[in-house]
Design an enzyme around this catalytic site. Structure first.
Site, short mmCIF file in Angstrom:
data_model
loop_
_atom_site.label_atom_id
_atom_site.label_comp_id
_atom_site.label_asym_id
_atom_site.label_seq_id
_atom_site.Cartn_x
_atom_site.Cartn_y
_atom_site.Cartn_z
N HIS A 32 39.45 52.03 7.84
CA HIS A 32 41.44 51.90 7.54
C HIS A 32 41.99 51.52 9.29
O HIS A 32 41.62 51.85 10.63
CB HIS A 32 42.07 53.97 8.33
N ASP A 34 44.61 50.32 12.29
CA ASP A 34 45.71 49.82 12.21
C ASP A 34 46.15 48.68 12.92
O ASP A 34 45.80 49.11 13.58
CB ASP A 34 46.24 51.42 13.47
N ASP A 147 48.52 56.32 4.75
CA ASP A 147 48.99 56.04 5.76
C ASP A 147 49.97 56.33 6.42
O ASP A 147 50.24 57.50 7.54
CB ASP A 147 48.01 55.78 6.99
N HIS A 416 52.71 51.25 9.73
CA HIS A 416 53.09 52.86 10.28
C HIS A 416 53.06 53.50 11.61
O HIS A 416 53.25 54.44 11.46
CB HIS A 416 52.85 53.40 8.84
#
Length: 984
Positions: A32, A34, A147, A416
């Site tokens: 994951h 970001d 997420d 996000h």
């Protein structure tokens, strides 16, 4: 007819559901990443993200059983363009062919679902999908939305239209998830749109309580389990490859303990689902940057479990998300339907409501939306220019790069941890810098097109105004001028209605409001001159009222003064300087309405209870009023009346932290003033706040609303928000995101709020609506301090909200077009242009556009030249995908959206038949129309999504496709086309 499900099981004709028989775990390796959160994109690339793709690709090539999913295209594209070797690139092509590397979602980012506009969600998906299709000839078919902080009901429609077969989410309310887990209801078919229902439904999987990370706690070690990479180190990867908190390597002595822990977790998860297929995500934030260490340990463990599968009752296999969904789909079960209700807001614990981020970093939210709006305008402006001036002097490739810089910046900030305001200050600066750079590029492009079109000679100052909507628009644009006495003329030298008044921003300049009436996708030129003879602009006259102490106001003898236009009468109370009521003049309905600023005080000390931060809103108590005195200034003119209210902490305070500027407009004869007249425009000035304050504007009315609020999902559809009483945290858990529209109503009349950026909104009392405008927070939670996520935001914010009051049937029509008029205000440019007046005929021919007008229930959502190099013939694209030619300027991307729900309005909710050829005849002759999926990568006639069985709809018909250029657009449909014009 098939026998019912229990009978099939008794007959042994179906595989048993979860909990019986051997369990099969689908181990999905992922990282994951970001796209900006604590660290910038560049820092993340340097520290770990580039290494993820380099080492994963190398390791997948070494072990034929290994698999991996890739999610965020911004990181992958940066790696592909700047890091990957030719060998890596060949390996990626091979892995994709073998199905061992799978792109899921495929957008530039994993976008937020609460505070983003659907247009921007589509943009970032389209950017990522175009790159993947162009480079590899592949089309993502599954989502992995693990997420985002809550889930919107727009997303199932978005992903269904993109051609996805299944959708995966994770973050929903902790208590709801526990209930769904217990009752095996974590999987369902989601019909996100009430109007499209089964035509755009999608199978949805909610991750269980462990979410997207492998369990980190293992009973036999004080280190984390299953994370042999450890924790990514910033700023540089360690030279020796030793990272903090690396899991114990798998050895002969501990492999059985590892296997027992893994199997126990698989069995726990299996009990929450209906099939014996278990999704086991392997990875977490920033994992797999040293994939050789990770895979070598995983190989040993998976082999061991499979060798002892009889003992464990479990088999395990490397898998992609597609492998997992294929297994569930092949079971052919009948699934429950979920309707258009969303999963917002989101709470993780009793006092942890993630409703603060709806407002965090309001300035960034505002800039992101302005950038999106400018991009929308720049795309259609450039498209028309290319179509109508094929032999232009402007370099099209450079122009495309200028547009791309803003496409990528707007796409990136939808992440996000971007537009949500949940990033660190330096990452916020990265987003802002990229947005400002992209906006500057597009402004330069639009200016160069204007200059090219007008054979610019530096002999006259002009204001050029472009209307990016495909409707005729009548509105005011504002520019700053240095003189009070001004004249404004149109292209033919006729005076234009305008008003000059003192500026609230500056003592040395004035605000000039110009009334513009512009057809769809057209521009007009106005010359602005200091007074020479005939005065054309009205002057707004200012009257200052004495500051009033509102705590001791005389409630008995109200002294009310009116501010009136053709649509509304607004009364102000001279005893308090506050608004008193609004009358909608057509129906003569009056509502009492007062506005006040309040602050929620929040705790910053974790020893004293719940805290607010970038994400969380945790008020100590009810909101408290911030001002005891209000000053008022009335600026009145023939076109605009502006009421300026200043809110002071007490009667003698020098400075104010809060102000409201309320404008109502009077439209002269001969102009279509419907939208302009029907809005009460409010601009707020809020800040700088004191620490640990959350600022709200509360509007209280005498409407009997029973505390029912309505808000939008992503500017696409409306959600009903009944007030819910909770054991804990009731105030925060009744906050919802407003992206574009919120309203309250009683049986006869509705009060609507239209916003130009996202906010948190709530109805904390009957007849009330409050909007959170700003937050400034600091706390001593170590996690927040480590990552600089305390939101010490000392800025002043200037959001704008339009109020609309009226009967439901009237506001239903007004708010769709008004919301888009606020979102896509005309673009104002300045320049020294040719001063020769033109006759009207010439003007139309020489202008960048001829009017393109869609019916009032449709919105021209996109008109752009993406410049993709891919073939729209799939067989051809797959065959030739490695060749890169020049950008394709002949293909125009068109999206049209129906604005209304089924049954919402007797006329406007009807399907609309559109002849694309005649709609766009002003741009040239359309010779070919291809209908495509939402992001353009599928021919809709070839798109066959999986049909998941539901109780109501055991089998489904196909959706209608277009016959060449006459298309019917049904309520809430978004239809996407490639257009080719004659001579292109």
């Amino acid at each position: 007819m098939r026998p019912p499900l229990p009978l099939l099981l008794l007959l042994g004709l179906l595989p048993p559901a979860g909990g019986r028989g051997a369990l099969r775990a689908f181990v999905v390796a992922h990282s994951h990443m970001d796209v900006g959160w604590v660290y910038t994109v560049q820092e993340s690339m340097h520290a770990y993200a580039a290494n993820v793709y380099t080492t994963v690709v190398e390791e997948l090539t070494k072990g034929k059983q290994r698999k991996f999913i890739a999610v965020e295209q911004e990181f992958f594209r940066l790696w592909w363009d700047a890091v990957a070797t030719d060998t890596h690139k060949q390996q990626v092509h091979q892995l994709l062919q073998e199905g061992r590397l799978e792109f899921v979602i495929g957008g530039q980012v994993m976008h937020d679902e609460a505070v983003t506009l659907i247009d921007d969600q589509i943009l970032q998906l389209t950017e990522g999908h175009g790159f993947l299709y162009e480079t590899f000839g592949i089309r993502p078919q599954f989502s992995w939305h693990v997420d985002p902080f809550g889930a919107s009901a727009t997303t199932p429609t978005l992903f269904a239209l993109s051609g996805f077969n299944a959708h995966l989410i994770s973050r929903i309310d902790y208590d709801l998830k526990a209930d769904m887990q217990k009752n095996k209801k974590l999987q369902f078919v989601w019909q996100g749109s009430p109007s499209l229902s089964e035509r755009q439904e999608i199978f949805t999987h909610v991750m269980d309580q462990y979410s997207y990370c492998t369990p980190s706690q293992i009973p036999f070690s004080n280190r984390s389990g299953f994370y042999w990479n450890g924790i990514a180190a910033f700023p540089d990867p360690p030279k020796d490859g030793v990272y903090p908190n690396m899991s114990l390597p798998v050895t002969d002595t501990n492999i059985h303990l590892y296997a027992q822990t893994m199997v126990a977790n698989i069995k726990e998860r299996a009990a929450w689902f209906r099939t014996s297929d278990v999704l086991w995500p392997w990875g977490c934030d920033k994992q797999f940057f040293n994939a050789s260490v990770q895979y070598s340990n995983m190989d040993l463990l998976l082999d061991y479990v499979n060798k002892h599968s009889d003992e464990f009752g479990v088999t395990v296999q490397y898998a992609t998300v597609g492998d997992y969904f294929q297994a569930v789909y092949s079971r052919n079960l009948t699934w429950e339907i979920r309707d258009s209700q969303d999963f917002l807001p989101y709470s993780t614990e009793p006092f942890q409501a993630w409703t603060g981020f709806y407002t965090s970093r309001s300035t960034l939210k505002g800039i992101a939306r302005r950038a999106s709006s400018l991009l929308y305008a720049g795309e259609s402006f450039f498209t028309q220019y290319v179509l109508k001036h094929p032999a232009s002097s402007i370099c099209k490739c450079r122009a495309l790069k200028q547009l791309q810089s803003l496409r990528w910046a707007v796409s990136e900030v939808q992440h996000h941890d971007g537009i949500t305001g949940t990033e660190s200050p330096k990452v916020k600066d990265m987003y802002m810098n990229n947005l400002m750079y992209g906006m500057l590029n597009v402004k330069k492009l639009m200016a160069s097109i204007i200059f090219d079109m007008n054979n610019a000679k530096k002999n006259g100052e002009y204001v050029v105004v472009y209307n990016p909507l495909a409707w005729n628009v009548t509105t005011f644009v504002t520019i700053s001028v240095s003189h009070l006495a001004m004249s404004v003329y149109d292209e033919l030298g006729h005076p234009v209605p305008a008003q000059v008044q003192s500026s609230v921003e500056s003592h040395s300049t004035y605000d000039l409001y110009i009334l513009v009436a512009i057809s769809g996708l057209s521009y007009r030129k106005y010359s602005v001159k200091p007074l020479n003879g005939k005065q054309s602009a009205f002057i707004g006259r200012s009257v200052k009222y004495k500051r009033k102490d509102i705590t001791h106001a005389d409630q008995q003898s109200r002294r009310l003064f009116p501010v009136v236009n053709n649509c509304y009468q607004v009364l102000f109370d001279q005893n308090t300087n506050l608004m008193h009521s609004i009358t909608e003049r057509e129906t003569n309905q009056t509502i009492q309405l007062t506005q006040e600023f309040l602050e929620y005080h929040v705790n910053g000390d974790v020893m004293k209870g719940p805290i607010s931060d970038n994400y969380l809103f945790a008020p100590n108590a009810s909101a408290v009023s911030v001002s005891k005195a209000v000053g008022l200034e009335l600026v009145s003119g023939n076109l605009i009346t502006e009421i300026r209210q200043y809110f002071y902490s007490n009667v003698t305070a020098q400075d104010y932290i809060y102000a409201v500027y309320t404008r109502i407009y009077t439209v002269p004869e001969g102009y279509d003033g419907k939208l302009l007249c029907h809005r009460i425009e409010q601009e707020y000035s809020v800040g700088p706040l004191e620490l640990n304050r959350e600022a709200v504007l509360r509007t209280s009315t005498n409407l009997n609303t029973r505390q029912l609020l309505y808000t939008d999902n992503n500017g696409y559809q409306i959600q009903k928000r009944p007030f819910k009483a909770y054991v804990n945290n009731t105030v925060a858990r009744n906050y919802y995101p407003v992206v574009q529209t919120a309203y309250i109503e009683d049986d006869t009349i509705r009060l609507m709020l239209l916003t130009e950026r996202a906010h948190g909104v709530s109805s904390q009392g009957n007849g009330q609506v409050e909007v959170m405008l700003h937050r400034r927070l600091w706390n001593n939670l170590q996690w927040d301090l480590n990552y600089n996520l305390t939101l010490n935001d000392s800025s002043v914010v200037r959001p704008v909200i339009w109020l609309i009051l009226g009967a439901k049937s009237v506001t239903n029509i007004l708010y769709r077009t008004s919301g888009l008029a606020l979102e896509h205000r005309p673009v104002v440019m300045f320049g020294a242009l040719s001063d020769k007046p033109k006759v009207p005929g010439q003007l139309q021919q020489n202008s960048v556009s001829s009017p393109v007008t869609v019916p009032p229930n449709l919105h021209l959502q996109t008109l752009s030249i993406p410049g993709w190099r891919y073939s729209s013939n799939h067989a051809e694209q797959v065959h030739s995908k490695q060749k890169q030619g020049d950008a394709d300027f002949s293909r125009v991307l068109l999206r049209i959206r129906h604005l209304y729900e089924v049954g919402e309005d007797p006329v406007l909710s009807q399907p609309v038949m559109v002849n694309l050829k005649s709609l766009l005849k002003g741009l040239g002759s359309v010779v070919l129309v291809e209908e495509r999926s939402l992001t353009g990568i599928w021919d809709v006639n070839a798109l066959k999504r999986w049909k998941w069985k539901t109780v109501q709809y055991p089998s489904k018909g196909s959706t209608e496709t277009s016959e060449y250029c006459i298309v019917t657009v049904h309520p809430k449909e978004i239809r996407t086309f490639f257009l080719y014009f004659q001579g292109q």
